[in-house]
Scaffold this motif. Structure first.
Motif, PDB file in Angstrom:
ATOM      1  N   CYS A  69       0.845  -1.195   0.000  1.00  0.00           N
ATOM      2  CA  CYS A  69       0.000   0.000   0.000  1.00  0.00           C
ATOM      3  C   CYS A  69       0.879   1.243   0.000  1.00  0.00           C
ATOM      4  CB  CYS A  69      -0.941   0.010   1.199  1.00  0.00           C
ATOM      5  SG  CYS A  69      -0.121   0.202   2.790  1.00  0.00           S
ATOM      6  N   THR A  98      -5.209   4.681   6.390  1.00  0.00           N
ATOM      7  CA  THR A  98      -4.910   3.563   5.497  1.00  0.00           C
ATOM      8  C   THR A  98      -4.190   2.440   6.228  1.00  0.00           C
ATOM      9  OG1 THR A  98      -4.791   4.993   3.551  1.00  0.00           O
ATOM     10  CG2 THR A  98      -3.662   2.868   3.414  1.00  0.00           C
ATOM     11  N   LYS A 101      -6.266   0.416   8.707  1.00  0.00           N
ATOM     12  CA  LYS A 101      -7.108  -0.576   8.031  1.00  0.00           C
ATOM     13  C   LYS A 101      -6.287  -1.771   7.548  1.00  0.00           C
ATOM     14  CE  LYS A 101     -10.555   2.766   6.416  1.00  0.00           C
ATOM     15  NZ  LYS A 101     -11.164   3.421   5.226  1.00  0.00           N
ATOM     16  N   GLN A 102      -5.003  -1.519   7.204  1.00  0.00           N
ATOM     17  CA  GLN A 102      -4.147  -2.588   6.685  1.00  0.00           C
ATOM     18  C   GLN A 102      -3.689  -3.540   7.778  1.00  0.00           C
ATOM     19  OE1 GLN A 102      -2.899  -3.460   3.625  1.00  0.00           O
ATOM     20  NE2 GLN A 102      -4.170  -1.973   2.541  1.00  0.00           N
ATOM     21  N   PRO A 146       2.177  -5.995   5.176  1.00  0.00           N
ATOM     22  CA  PRO A 146       2.138  -5.467   3.812  1.00  0.00           C
ATOM     23  C   PRO A 146       3.325  -4.541   3.565  1.00  0.00           C
ATOM     24  CG  PRO A 146       0.491  -4.400   5.190  1.00  0.00           C
ATOM     25  CD  PRO A 146       1.030  -5.536   5.991  1.00  0.00           C
ATOM     26  N   LEU A 165       1.286  -0.855  11.948  1.00  0.00           N
ATOM     27  CA  LEU A 165       1.113  -2.201  11.400  1.00  0.00           C
ATOM     28  C   LEU A 165       1.321  -3.285  12.456  1.00  0.00           C
ATOM     29  CD1 LEU A 165       2.844  -1.916   7.892  1.00  0.00           C
ATOM     30  CD2 LEU A 165       0.394  -1.984   8.399  1.00  0.00           C
TER      31      LEU A 165
END
Length: 248
Positions: A69, A98, A101-102, A146, A165
């Protein structure tokens, strides 16, 4: 036009990319060397203002079956990035959302590709390095988050990314400050327990990653050693030494 005088150090040029044994033409350096210096300076300036090829990198990561991302630091332009280093260490609001959500749970390693001071270096070398680094990481069973592509990012931006993360370890690959012999050198920065507020003594660095410097396979070996030891010993920075050369 006078012929340049030979330099007795000329034989040493085979051992360094530094500007030595340039010769002389009267009281100055030869014209070809003066022009080569100006060209190198232009390449360094171009590297500072180069842009991350986000679309291509995302496509190549997808081909490697790696979720990825893009994010942005608070520096919304290159001028902001150069004039406000602190903005390059912080995510903008949209990127925070973002990454939240990841995050699908804890992971061992978050890999961040950032432009740094030479997006050219990241564009040219980051994926080639990952092709050597990913197989041993996956074989060892490390859980990867990610891959994050960060525009206008500095090293410390990886701290906030890693924290969001829920990564135990953050690995930032970004372009190092261009020099007059290396405008496209990649650096790798490893931080255990990433979180905003950490400083450089908490990181390990593997630098000068490029074909003319530290080759991809050797850089990958060193990084795999540091990642493994960092996760095993739960630390990074001054307390963790690169002892990969001591292994048989």
């Amino acid at each position: 036009m006078p012929t340049p005088e030979p330099d007795p150090w000329a034989a040493l040029q085979a051992f360094t990319a530094a500007r030595i044994a340039l010769g002389r033409s009267g009281s100055s350096v030869p014209l070809r060397e003066a022009l080569a210096f100006k060209l190198a300076h232009a390449h360094a300036r171009d590297a500072v203002y180069s842009a991350l090829e986000t679309g291509r990198l995302l496509a190549e990561l997808a081909a490697l079956q790696l979720p990825a991302c893009p994010v942005q630091s608070r520096a919304q332009s290159r001028q902001d990035y150069l004039q406000r280093p602190d903005w390059g260490r912080q995510l903008d609001d949209a990127s925070k959302t973002t990454l939240t959500k990841q995050a699908a749970g804890e992971c061992d390693l978050a890999i961040i590709l950032a432009d740094g001071l030479s997006a050219t270096a990241t564009n040219e070398h980051a994926l080639l390095l990952l092709r050597h680094l990913l197989p041993p990481l996956q074989k060892a069973g490390f859980r990867l988050g990610p891959v994050v592509l960060a525009e206008q990012g500095r090293v410390a931006l990886g701290d906030e990314i890693g924290q969001r993360l829920k990564a135990r370890l953050a690995l930032v690959l970004l372009g190092e400050r261009p020099g007059l012999s290396a405008p496209h050198s990649l650096g790798a920065y490893l931080t255990f327990g990433p979180r905003p507020g950490l400083t450089d003594e908490a990181r390990n660095c593997v630098s000068n990653i490029r074909p003319e410097g530290l080759a991809y396979p050797l850089a990958a070996d060193r990084l795999f050693f540091l990642v493994s030891e960092s996760l095993r010993r739960q630390l990074s920075g001054v307390g963790l030494k690169d002892e990969s050369k001591l292994l048989s």
